[in-house]
Design a protein around this motif. Structure first.
Motif, short mmCIF file in Angstrom:
data_model
loop_
_atom_site.label_atom_id
_atom_site.label_comp_id
_atom_site.label_asym_id
_atom_site.label_seq_id
_atom_site.Cartn_x
_atom_site.Cartn_y
_atom_site.Cartn_z
N TRP A 259 -8.16 5.06 -29.69
CA TRP A 259 -6.95 5.55 -30.36
C TRP A 259 -5.76 5.38 -29.42
CZ3 TRP A 259 -3.67 9.32 -28.57
CH2 TRP A 259 -2.68 9.76 -29.46
N GLY A 260 -4.60 5.00 -30.02
CA GLY A 260 -3.37 4.93 -29.26
C GLY A 260 -3.03 3.52 -28.78
N GLU A 261 -1.81 3.39 -28.28
CA GLU A 261 -1.33 2.14 -27.72
C GLU A 261 -0.63 2.44 -26.39
OE1 GLU A 261 1.08 -0.08 -30.38
OE2 GLU A 261 -0.36 -0.04 -32.03
N ALA A 262 -0.59 1.43 -25.51
CA ALA A 262 0.01 1.65 -24.20
C ALA A 262 0.42 0.33 -23.57
CB ALA A 262 -0.97 2.39 -23.29
N GLU A 263 1.35 0.42 -22.64
CA GLU A 263 1.71 -0.70 -21.77
C GLU A 263 0.95 -0.50 -20.46
OE1 GLU A 263 3.75 -3.22 -22.71
OE2 GLU A 263 3.82 -2.26 -24.68
N VAL A 264 0.18 -1.52 -20.06
CA VAL A 264 -0.74 -1.38 -18.93
C VAL A 264 -0.41 -2.38 -17.83
CG1 VAL A 264 -3.16 -1.34 -18.23
CG2 VAL A 264 -2.52 -0.63 -20.55
N ASN A 265 -0.32 -1.88 -16.60
CA ASN A 265 -0.11 -2.73 -15.44
C ASN A 265 -1.47 -3.06 -14.82
OD1 ASN A 265 0.42 -3.80 -12.89
ND2 ASN A 265 2.25 -2.55 -12.57
N GLU A 266 -1.87 -4.34 -14.87
CA GLU A 266 -3.16 -4.77 -14.32
C GLU A 266 -2.99 -5.56 -13.03
OE1 GLU A 266 -5.24 -6.88 -17.38
OE2 GLU A 266 -5.82 -5.05 -18.43
N SER A 267 -1.88 -5.30 -12.30
CA SER A 267 -1.60 -6.08 -11.10
C SER A 267 -2.66 -5.90 -10.02
CB SER A 267 -0.23 -5.70 -10.54
OG SER A 267 -0.19 -4.33 -10.19
N ILE A 268 -3.39 -4.79 -10.04
CA ILE A 268 -4.44 -4.57 -9.06
C ILE A 268 -5.49 -5.67 -9.12
CG2 ILE A 268 -5.82 -3.12 -10.59
CD1 ILE A 268 -5.38 -2.58 -6.83
N LEU A 269 -5.64 -6.27 -10.31
CA LEU A 269 -6.64 -7.31 -10.50
C LEU A 269 -6.04 -8.70 -10.65
CD1 LEU A 269 -9.03 -5.48 -12.96
CD2 LEU A 269 -9.45 -5.97 -10.57
#
Length: 708
Positions: A259-269
């Motif tokens: 459920w839900g939506e988001a902006e995700v920072n995946e810079s760690i990978l």
């Protein structure tokens, strides 16, 4: 086979790592990797074999195994004088007092008392032998003497020499207590600087490791079916657990959004700071951060099974490997200490004969022992690999092994797969034609959409995405015919086809189009799609050409399509309509002729990637373990290909520079000490700083522009 991973305490230098590796190989274990800088030890063994005898064997060698069910680390504070820094601060006051009489113009007569100097030196000598003496004895017992043998012999020689003078009332001619104290104190300082410098080369990996342990908001339901949220450590999560992740929080484990939506920072990978939009059913990778939004998700993998944990383990394993260039250094390191002992003995004898005085001859011999540095040869490679591979991991580049680093120095051509590598694999409608006079374009698009919406083929999905309509046809029956396409019948009995040339070859001889639409045995139109070129592809190709690296486009697609794409990107050589077997043969032939990089998606091109000099794969992180390539670009794009090639090349260059320094230092320093141009105390300081030079040179990889 199963992979065993341990932490081993007590390794002081590369010879310690060699001792453990030889023992494990002698016990029949394979793929043994030992990294003395981090204490990581890994090896393969047959499933079911017990490791308790190995743990005891390693402990008998003088090391402590931790992180296993047999030998778990005791959670107790370490005793005083257990670190090099603590030993240095303990020894410094005594040594400083002993050195006061050497300050010009300062005459302290009572300090010249030999018994006082003995009393000041004794605590330093005891602290020194507690570490250097034990380590030296342990290495001698294991048959692989280390640097501490040289330090222990040098310090003991000056101490015993001075003690003899004191006991025989000849102190004026035999007093060199300050030499003993200076050697031990400055070597402790040097060891601390070396330890800190080597540890700094691990900082990129430590940042990855630190993101694995966070607090998570776990969702549970009480007996009233009311939702309850409580905090738990991420290590306690298990697949299937429900979690809540809010804005600004780190994703605690691999999970899928419910459920839900988001902006995700995946810079760690991925190394890309641009946030990605995530919605229901999308995967979240542990270690990424929610920049904006709130989601509820269920855990798909936790702990050591997450993508991030897999990356960390692969990087650690790669750091434990040694390129062929390091093997010579290891062989020399194994015999270095006996050779130096021989040189010291020869130095003593020749100087005694030439100078006809024993005291200065002994000091020169001690200086030879103290200034020699086998550790420099031992950390030359690990330090550079730790920085290079650590920076790569932080940038979204994963080197699966370190042995391939030596191959980067002569890369002269790069072969690209087409679909999913040079292109995104996301098809777009390029052009179409309505061939029936009673159909409008809108009606034609409606027919195509209504048929293709039931297909899972990538081309069909692209048509559905581009031509979405709300009033699609309700079919009486519809089915997908393998090798042909979609077949549907409407309520009026009209029969439609949407498929390959196979469905329309009775009505046209033009076989150049992707999709043909047929109604009641009449060709009513065709559709062409194109695969979108990755936006970074042109810049990457231009970069390679600027470095005089030849580029080749290799594909199973039709010749005219592959040639058109190559012309658009400026790739001169094209190999089209190649089967996987033919691709393998091509790569084998090219790699045999000259060092060749193959860039592919890592799945369909797996055999070719494995056969290439260096295989580079573009992959989703969840598919990481399946890759056969030596290098994986984690951001699903070619943007970091120049950085990957540059890091590989410059990491190897740094290894060579470090090895040159290590050999040159010993070749120059030992003769200088033998000639009496260096005092033993100063030699001890120089020896300690020699390792720091290697760490500083390796640290340049953090900021060095390697992709220019």
């Amino acid at each position: 086979m199963e992979k065993i991973q341990w932490k081993v305490d007590g390794m002081d230098c590369n010879n310690c790592a060699l001792t453990i590796r030889r023992y494990l190989e002698k016990e029949g274990r394979t793929d043994v990797r030992v990294n003395f800088a981090t204490g990581d030890v890994s090896f393969d063994q047959h499933t079911g074999l017990k490791t308790d005898s190995l743990v005891k064997g390693i402990q008998d060698l003088g090391y402590t195994v931790t992180g296993t069910a047999i030998a778990k680390p005791d959670k107790v504070s370490k005793p005083w004088l257990s670190t090099h820094l603590q030993r240095f601060w303990f020894c410094l006051p005594f040594t400083a007092i002993l050195m006061l009489h050497m300050i010009p113009g300062l005459h302290i007569h009572w300090l010249m008392n030999p018994w006082l100097q003995l009393a000041l030196t004794l605590p330093v000598y005891i602290a020194g032998m507690q570490f250097f003496g034990r380590s030296a004895w342990k290495s001698l017992r294991n048959g692989l003497p280390n640097m501490n043998v040289l330090i222990a012999i040098g310090a003991t020689a000056s101490f015993v020499y001075s003690l003899y003078g004191t006991l025989t009332n000849q102190a004026a001619d035999y007093m060199f207590y300050e030499t003993t104290a200076t050697i031990l104190t400055l070597v402790f300082l040097g060891n601390y600087l070396e330890e800190a410098s080597v540890a700094s080369t691990q900082r990129a990996l430590k940042k990855l490791v630190s993101t694995q342990k966070v607090m998570a908001n776990m969702i549970a339901y009480d007996d009233q079916h009311q939702e309850q949220v409580f905090a738990v450590e991420s290590e306690q999560l298990r697949p299937g657990d429900l979690i809540l992740i809010r804005t600004g929080e780190q994703v605690p484990a691999d999970c899928k959004i419910l459920w839900g939506e988001a902006e995700v920072n995946e810079s760690i990978l991925t190394g890309e700071s641009e946030p990605l939009h995530k919605k229901g059913k999308d995967l979240l990778i542990g270690g990424s951060v929610l920049v904006n939004g709130t989601v509820k998700a269920y855990v798909t993998a936790a702990g050591k099974d997450t993508v991030l944990a897999g990356i960390v383990n692969l990087v650690k394993q790669a750091q434990g490997e040694k390129p062929p260039v390091q093997q010579l250094a290891d062989k020399i390191s194994a015999i270095f200490v006996p050779v130096v002992l021989g040189i010291a003995a020869v130095t003593l004898a020749i100087n005694w004969i030439v100078l006809k005085e024993f005291t200065p001859s002994l000091m020169r011999s001690i200086a030879v022992l103290v200034i020699a540095c086998p550790c420099a040869m031992g950390i030359a490679t690990p330090a550079a690999i730790a920085v290079g591979l650590g920076r790569a991991a932080r940038s979204g580049i994963l080197f699966r092994n370190a042995t391939s680093l030596e191959l980067f120095k002569n890369i002269s051509q790069v072969v690209f797969d087409k679909t999913g590598t040079i292109t995104t694999g996301q098809f777009e409608v390029a052009q179409w034609k309505v061939m029936s006079s009673d159909l409008t374009e809108a009606a034609f698009q409606r027919i195509a959409y209504s048929l293709e919406k039931y297909s899972s083929h990538p081309i069909a999905r692209s048509i559905v995405r581009n031509w979405k309509v709300n009033d699609d046809i309700r079919w009486k029956s519809i089915e997908e015919i393998k090798g042909k396409g979609m077949k549907g019948e409407d309520k009026e009995g009209n029969l439609y086809w949407a498929g390959s040339y196979e469905t329309a070859k009775a009505y046209t001889t033009d076989e150049t189009h992707n999709v043909y639409i047929v109604r009641n045995n009449e060709l009513i139109g065709w559709i062409d799609v194109k695969d979108e070129i990755r936006p970074e592809a042109r810049a990457v190709i231009h970069y390679l050409h600027s470095k005089n690296i030849k580029t080749i486009l290799l594909s199973g697609d039709r010749q005219h399509k592959v040639k058109a794409l190559a012309d658009e990107l400026g790739i001169a050589e094209v190999l089209a309509q190649q089967t996987p077997e033919q691709k393998l043969e091509v790569i084998a032939r090219l790699s045999a002729a000259q060092p060749t990089v193959m860039v592919g998606d890592g799945i369909n091109d797996a055999p070719a990637l494995a056969r290439a000099t260096i295989g580079i794969s573009l992959s989703d992180a969840s598919q990481l373990a399946m890759q056969t390539a030596q290098v994986v670009l984690m951001n699903n794009g070619l943007k970091h290909l120049p950085l990957a090639l540059g890091l590989g090349k410059h990491t190897f260059i740094t290894i060579r520079q470090n090895l040159f320094w290590a050999f040159a230092y010993n070749i120059v320093a030992i003769p200088i000490a033998a000639l009496g141009l260096l005092k033993p105390g100063f030699a001890a300081l120089v020896m300690g700083l020699s390792d720091v030079v290697l760490a500083i040179n390796s640290g340049r990889l953090y900021v060095k522009k390697v992709d220019r």
